[in-house]
Each structure stands twice: as structure tokens, then as C-alpha cells.
Scaffold this motif. Structure first.
Motif, mmCIF file in Angstrom:
data_model
loop_
_atom_site.group_PDB
_atom_site.id
_atom_site.type_symbol
_atom_site.label_atom_id
_atom_site.label_comp_id
_atom_site.label_asym_id
_atom_site.label_seq_id
_atom_site.Cartn_x
_atom_site.Cartn_y
_atom_site.Cartn_z
ATOM 1 N N UNK A 1 35.266 67.091 53.803
ATOM 2 C CA UNK A 1 34.037 66.400 53.411
ATOM 3 C C UNK A 1 32.955 67.358 52.915
ATOM 4 N N UNK A 2 32.789 68.485 53.571
ATOM 5 C CA UNK A 2 31.681 69.400 53.247
ATOM 6 C C UNK A 2 31.706 69.855 51.788
ATOM 7 N N UNK A 3 32.830 70.343 51.245
ATOM 8 C CA UNK A 3 32.799 70.746 49.824
ATOM 9 C C UNK A 3 32.486 69.582 48.886
ATOM 10 N N UNK A 4 32.960 68.393 49.247
ATOM 11 C CA UNK A 4 32.691 67.223 48.392
ATOM 12 C C UNK A 4 31.213 66.866 48.423
ATOM 13 N N UNK A 5 30.579 66.982 49.588
ATOM 14 C CA UNK A 5 29.159 66.676 49.719
ATOM 15 C C UNK A 5 28.325 67.673 48.912
ATOM 16 N N UNK A 6 28.775 68.923 48.882
ATOM 17 C CA UNK A 6 28.046 69.935 48.098
ATOM 18 C C UNK A 6 28.063 69.595 46.605
ATOM 19 N N UNK A 7 29.162 68.988 46.129
ATOM 20 C CA UNK A 7 29.268 68.630 44.716
ATOM 21 C C UNK A 7 28.621 67.287 44.414
ATOM 22 N N UNK A 8 28.687 66.364 45.373
ATOM 23 C CA UNK A 8 28.254 64.987 45.126
ATOM 24 C C UNK A 8 27.608 64.449 46.405
ATOM 25 N N UNK A 9 26.272 64.551 46.509
ATOM 26 C CA UNK A 9 25.585 64.219 47.753
ATOM 27 C C UNK A 9 25.795 62.780 48.226
#
Length: 131
Positions: free
Chosen positions: A72-80
Motif C-alpha cells: 500500500x505505501x508505494x501506491x499511496x506515494x504515487x496516488x494519494x
């Protein structure tokens, strides 16, 4: 059919299943599943159920959450909005668990689908805005 392993007769078998030319059977009151040759009744293999100790089973549950967070963390960094979607999924699951209407498995499934639908709606709006 007489079931045997190295000449030792095996009894108290139940839940026999014929799969891919082999018989699978549970030994009653155990977690042992025998794989039996249907031609001669010889045990040609076995499987253990619940062989993993409870402490390791519990740690696997924690590992699953850690894996989820790691994805989840890398995805949140790209797309809040992914954080919002994950949060809504978690809140939906918590609410359904509190209601005690569905089983825990169904609570997770409903929460995932709810968050996925919301995510698709949010992502669809962003794609339209870009064009």
C-alpha cells in the motif's frame, strides 16, 4: 478395499474422495489425510492438516497485514486517494464486524468490493479530468 501401509492395516477412514486416479481419505479423529492406490489399497502418500503450530499461524496473520502495508505505501506515494480507499475499506470492514450480520470472510469481501468500486469511481474521475 483393504487399506495398508507397509503391511499394517489402516482402519477408521472416512471422507473418501477419488481425485485424479487416487483415493484421498481422512483418518478419523486426526488431521492426517492418506493418499491411497485404488488398485491395491497401499498408502502411497499422506498430508497433514493443522500441522503448523498456533504461534506460527498467528504470526502468518501479522505477516499478511505487513505485506498489505508494504504494497500500500508505494501506491499511496504515487496516488494519494489510494490511502482514502484503503481507509474506507478498513472502516467498512470494522463497521460490518461491529454489526455482526455476516461472517468475517464475507465482511472482508464486502469491504474490498466497496472500496474497489469507490476507487474505480475516484480513478475514473481523475482520468476524465486529465483528458
Amino acid at each position: 478395499i483393504q487399506v495398508h501401509l507397509n503391511g499394517l492395516m489402516i482402519n477408521q477412514l472416512n471422507e473418501l474422495e477419488f481425485i485424479n486416479g487416487k483415493i484421498y481419505s481422512n483418518v478419523w479423529h486426526t488431521d492426517l489425510i492418506l493418499i491411497i492406490n485404488p488398485d491395491d489399497g497401499e498408502v502411497i502418500g499422506y498430508l497433514f492438516g493443522a500441522i503448523i503450530p498456533p504461534i506460527i499461524q498467528a504470526s502468518m496473520g501479522i505477516t499478511l497485514y505487513a505485506l498489505f502495508i508494504a504494497l500500500l505505501i508505494p501506491e499511496v506515494k504515487k496516488f494519494y486517494p489510494a490511502a482514502i480507499i484503503a481507509g474506507i475499506g478498513g472502516l467498512t470492514h470494522s463497521f460490518l464486524t461491529w454489526l455482526k450480520v455476516f461472517s468475517p470472510g464475507w465482511n472482508i469481501i464486502i469491504a474490498i468490493f466497496s472500496a474497489a468500486i469507490l476507487g474505480a469511481l475516484l480513478m475514473g474521475k481523475d482520468e476524465e479530468e486529465v483528458q
